[in-house]
Design a protein around this motif. Sequence first.
Motif, short mmCIF file in Angstrom:
data_model
loop_
_atom_site.label_atom_id
_atom_site.label_comp_id
_atom_site.label_asym_id
_atom_site.label_seq_id
_atom_site.Cartn_x
_atom_site.Cartn_y
_atom_site.Cartn_z
N LEU A 1 68.99 16.49 18.56
CA LEU A 1 67.92 17.42 18.91
C LEU A 1 67.54 18.31 17.72
O LEU A 1 66.37 18.59 17.48
CB LEU A 1 68.35 18.29 20.10
N SER A 2 68.56 18.72 16.97
CA SER A 2 68.31 19.57 15.79
C SER A 2 67.51 18.80 14.75
O SER A 2 66.56 19.33 14.16
CB SER A 2 69.63 20.05 15.18
N LEU A 3 67.90 17.54 14.52
CA LEU A 3 67.17 16.71 13.56
C LEU A 3 65.73 16.49 14.01
O LEU A 3 64.79 16.53 13.21
CB LEU A 3 67.88 15.36 13.38
N ALA B 1 79.91 13.71 22.70
CA ALA B 1 78.55 13.34 23.12
C ALA B 1 77.61 14.54 23.04
O ALA B 1 76.46 14.42 22.61
CB ALA B 1 78.58 12.78 24.54
N MET B 2 78.13 15.70 23.46
CA MET B 2 77.31 16.92 23.40
C MET B 2 76.98 17.29 21.96
O MET B 2 75.85 17.67 21.64
CB MET B 2 78.07 18.08 24.08
N ILE B 3 77.97 17.16 21.07
CA ILE B 3 77.75 17.46 19.65
C ILE B 3 76.72 16.50 19.07
O ILE B 3 75.82 16.89 18.35
CB ILE B 3 79.07 17.37 18.87
N LYS B 4 76.88 15.20 19.42
CA LYS B 4 75.96 14.19 18.93
C LYS B 4 74.53 14.47 19.40
O LYS B 4 73.58 14.40 18.62
CB LYS B 4 76.41 12.81 19.42
N LEU C 1 63.79 19.63 13.36
CA LEU C 1 63.51 19.79 11.93
C LEU C 1 62.40 18.85 11.48
O LEU C 1 61.50 19.25 10.72
CB LEU C 1 64.79 19.50 11.12
N ILE C 2 62.46 17.60 11.94
CA ILE C 2 61.43 16.63 11.57
C ILE C 2 60.06 17.05 12.11
O ILE C 2 59.05 17.00 11.40
CB ILE C 2 61.81 15.22 12.10
N THR C 3 60.03 17.50 13.37
CA THR C 3 58.77 17.94 13.99
C THR C 3 58.19 19.13 13.24
O THR C 3 56.99 19.17 12.93
CB THR C 3 59.01 18.31 15.46
N THR C 4 59.06 20.11 12.93
CA THR C 4 58.60 21.28 12.18
C THR C 4 58.06 20.88 10.81
O THR C 4 57.04 21.39 10.35
CB THR C 4 59.76 22.29 12.01
N GLY C 5 58.77 19.95 10.17
CA GLY C 5 58.33 19.48 8.86
C GLY C 5 56.98 18.80 8.92
O GLY C 5 56.13 19.02 8.05
#
Length: 214
Positions: free
Chosen positions: A15-17, A7-10, A20-24
């Motif tokens: 959060l990483s995605l 669950a933590m990995i997921k 990345l989307i927000t930065t993009g």
Amino acid sequence: MITEKKAMIKNGIILSLFALITTGLVTATQIMTKDQIAMQEKRQLLKVLEQVLPKGKYDNELYLDCAIVKASFLGNKKPHKVYRAKKDNIPVALIIESTAPDGYSGNIEVLSAIYLDGTVAGVRVLKHKETPGLGDKVEVAKSQWITKIKNIQVKSEQDIRWAVKKDGGMFDQFTGATITPRAVISAVKRASLYAQNETDMLFDAANACAKVDK
């Protein structure tokens, strides 16, 4: 334990995605609005340049003809642009960015148009942090005070007329605020003296604005 780890990995991946989307999206927005912002800045610059020096006085593209100088006499050693007005390729005036470091709330950025004999053609304040309702009267939107600084020559560094009336000069101060107008008048006077003393150097300097539209 394994389930919690998964669950933590997921969640980390999500959060990483999201990051990345927000930065993009932010980057894409900046790219798409870059030209629009540059055009708006150009329009604002042209508007201010025409306010300090009447269009009929020159025939070159002012925003495409400037020198960049670092001179403490202009208030500090940061780069200041000096736009060069010409008519039929003959020097007419210099429009100088300078800094009044002694404003009530900090630096006041000033733009002064100076004819070659040291006569001030017009002045505008580009940026300031002065007190609303008092010092902000240097803005043409708040007061016509700054529009009266024109058609007056700076004769020398000892020209005592270039001061507010409280200091024995010829310019009005604001009710309840003397520091701000004093700082602006001093900055304009220095710009005129700099223009008179460095005319040849400023007109001969390499053009630092020619690449604006390239």
